[in-house]
Motif scaffolding. Structure first.
Motif, short mmCIF file in Angstrom:
data_model
loop_
_atom_site.label_atom_id
_atom_site.label_comp_id
_atom_site.label_asym_id
_atom_site.label_seq_id
_atom_site.Cartn_x
_atom_site.Cartn_y
_atom_site.Cartn_z
N LEU A 10 0.83 -1.21 0.00
CA LEU A 10 0.00 0.00 0.00
C LEU A 10 0.86 1.25 0.00
CD1 LEU A 10 -2.89 -0.96 2.42
CD2 LEU A 10 -3.02 -0.60 -0.03
N LEU A 11 1.94 1.23 0.77
CA LEU A 11 2.84 2.39 0.79
C LEU A 11 3.48 2.61 -0.58
CD1 LEU A 11 4.64 2.11 4.24
CD2 LEU A 11 3.08 3.89 3.48
N GLU A 12 3.87 1.54 -1.22
CA GLU A 12 4.44 1.67 -2.56
C GLU A 12 3.42 2.25 -3.53
OE1 GLU A 12 5.82 -2.25 -3.43
OE2 GLU A 12 7.54 -2.07 -2.07
N LEU A 13 2.18 1.82 -3.42
CA LEU A 13 1.12 2.35 -4.27
C LEU A 13 0.90 3.82 -3.97
CD1 LEU A 13 -1.16 1.97 -6.32
CD2 LEU A 13 -2.63 1.29 -4.42
N PHE A 14 0.87 4.16 -2.70
CA PHE A 14 0.66 5.55 -2.30
C PHE A 14 1.76 6.45 -2.87
CE2 PHE A 14 1.16 9.09 0.70
CZ PHE A 14 -0.13 9.61 0.65
N ASN A 15 2.99 5.97 -2.86
CA ASN A 15 4.10 6.76 -3.38
C ASN A 15 4.08 6.87 -4.91
OD1 ASN A 15 5.17 7.35 -0.87
ND2 ASN A 15 6.40 5.49 -0.82
N SER A 16 3.28 6.03 -5.57
CA SER A 16 3.25 6.08 -7.02
C SER A 16 2.17 7.02 -7.56
CB SER A 16 3.02 4.68 -7.58
OG SER A 16 1.71 4.25 -7.30
#
Length: 66
Positions: free
Chosen positions: A44-50
């Protein structure tokens, strides 16, 4: 489902102590659940950063009913 695993006795005992569970099975189950939760949070954090943010977007204007 019965599964045979070669787990370090020291690690397993430490997991039982730290988790507060009463059985080795419960400790392993809890450890797996926490592992999965951490990996899902990381995704989820990786998605948020994208995501690309538009600093000029006025979210309050989107709430108006008129």
């Amino acid at each position: 489902m019965a599964t045979n695993l070669a787990i370090s006795p020291d690690l397993l005992e430490r997991a039982v102590e730290l988790s507060g569970t009463t059985t080795k099975t419960a400790a392993v189950t809890l450890a797996l659940k926490e592992f999965i939760a951490r990996r899902e949070q990381r995704r989820l954090l990786e998605l948020f950063n994208s995501l690309e943010w538009d600093p000029t977007f006025d979210y309050k204007s989107e709430r108006s009913r008129s």
